[in-house]
Scaffold this active site. Structure first.
Site, mmCIF file in Angstrom:
data_model
loop_
_atom_site.group_PDB
_atom_site.id
_atom_site.type_symbol
_atom_site.label_atom_id
_atom_site.label_comp_id
_atom_site.label_asym_id
_atom_site.label_seq_id
_atom_site.Cartn_x
_atom_site.Cartn_y
_atom_site.Cartn_z
ATOM 1 N N LEU A 99 0.865 -1.164 0.000
ATOM 2 C CA LEU A 99 0.000 0.000 0.000
ATOM 3 C C LEU A 99 0.906 1.218 0.000
ATOM 4 O O LEU A 99 1.585 1.501 0.993
ATOM 5 C CB LEU A 99 -0.897 -0.010 1.242
ATOM 6 N N ASP A 133 7.769 -0.244 -13.844
ATOM 7 C CA ASP A 133 6.536 -1.015 -14.021
ATOM 8 C C ASP A 133 5.739 -0.510 -15.222
ATOM 9 O O ASP A 133 5.155 -1.303 -15.972
ATOM 10 C CB ASP A 133 5.666 -0.921 -12.756
#
Length: 323
Positions: free
Chosen positions: A21, A264
């Protein structure tokens, strides 16, 4: 003229065993001892594979994100993924999903990133991740196994993933580092995306020249460790190596706000174009554009589709050259 038809694509699955998170905020100056008054915080569902799935969705593709989740942070994590409409398959764990903390210092524009250790996974839990993957491997599609391994997970985990994906008739893409990367390469993968530091550590050297970078990437291809090696070099661009040769592309000039999620985003652009049937050189251009678009966004935000398309249009042609 009729409405344009959606681009047909092979399935993309991502695997993230150590999601985080992501909490981000800013403060005027980072000073020890003193209380630091911060701006409003931002929450994002981070972690390598999940970020790849999020960007694939932003770029118009379809994906399934397999990831672990546990505790109160795991519940918050799930809600954020649902809000982004990313289809997911959750592997429940007893420990709490970790958090990462990013602080931007306003006076210097420096960024401080605090990456926390993930919860320890039991053998039953990490084997449950493999079982979830085994039941979901898309034949003919792509599996992206990305991110660090949490405590309790064996170092050959991604090698096991690569073997399973190959046996399932899909293409395995790995983005990790250290022993986990070395073990995966020993098994053999379709595509690997190391940074200059990660690839240098694999060969126990410092890749401080263009030729050394090309040679290292090409060596992985020559030994059969990977069919494609996408080496990211930050502001110096990126290198793609395969049996067809080598491509080197610069990054477009952009204002860098945050490098979080750039790798990413790069990987997501690459695998999506491959899944859509585009050649590797075209996929590489999209990847460079996506990684560059990501650094234009603040904190833990990822790339935006319109930025990716604009930057890609301005990139030079990707041409294979001898390695």
């Amino acid at each position: 003229m009729g409405a344009s038809q959606p681009i047909r694509s092979k399935p993309i699955l991502t695997l993230t065993v150590n999601p985080a998170l992501d909490v981000s905020t800013s403060t005027e100056q980072v000073v020890s001892v003193h209380k630091l008054r911060c701006s409003a915080s931002r929450l994002d569902p981070g972690g390598g594979g999940v970020n790849v799935s999020r960007v694939v969705r932003r770029l118009g593709g379809q994906t399934l994100a397999v990831h672990t989740a546990g505790g109160a942070t795991g519940e918050a994590y799930r809600r954020l993924i649902v809000a982004e409409r990313v289809p997911s398959l959750v592997v429940p764990i007893e420990g709490s999903t970790r958090q990462n903390f990013t602080v931007d210092e306003a006076t210097t524009r420096k960024q401080f990133r605090f990456v926390l250790e993930g919860p320890r996974l039991s053998e039953a839990e990490w084997r449950a991740c493999l079982s979830a993957l085994a039941s979901s491997v898309p034949p003919g599609g792509f599996v992206v196994a990305s991110g660090s391994l949490p405590p309790g997970v064996p170092e050959d985990f991604y090698a096991r993933v690569a073997r399973m994906v190959h046996e399932g008739g899909a293409h395995c893409i790995v983005d990790t580092s250290g022993v986990a990367l070395t073990q995966a390469l020993a098994e053999g993968v379709f595509l690997v995306k190391p940074s200059r530091r990660e690839l240098g550590e694999h060969f126990d050297t410092v890749l401080d020249s263009t030729q050394s970078q090309v040679d290292a990437a090409s060596a992985l291809v020559a030994t059969g460790a990977a069919e494609y090696v996408a080496l990211t070099l930050g502001g110096a661009g990126a290198v793609l190596a395969s049996k067809s040769g080598v491509i080197r592309l610069p990054v477009p000039p952009v204002q860098v706000l945050s490098t979080v999620g750039a790798g990413d985003s790069f990987l997501a652009g690459f695998v999506l174009r491959l899944a859509q049937g585009r050649p590797a050189e075209a996929a590489f251009r999209t990847a460079v554009a996506a990684g560059s678009a990501a650094v234009m966004t603040p904190a833990t935000e990822l790339c935006h589709r319109d930025d990716v398309e604009r930057l890609e249009a301005d990139l030079p042609a990707a041409v294979w050259l001898p390695g």
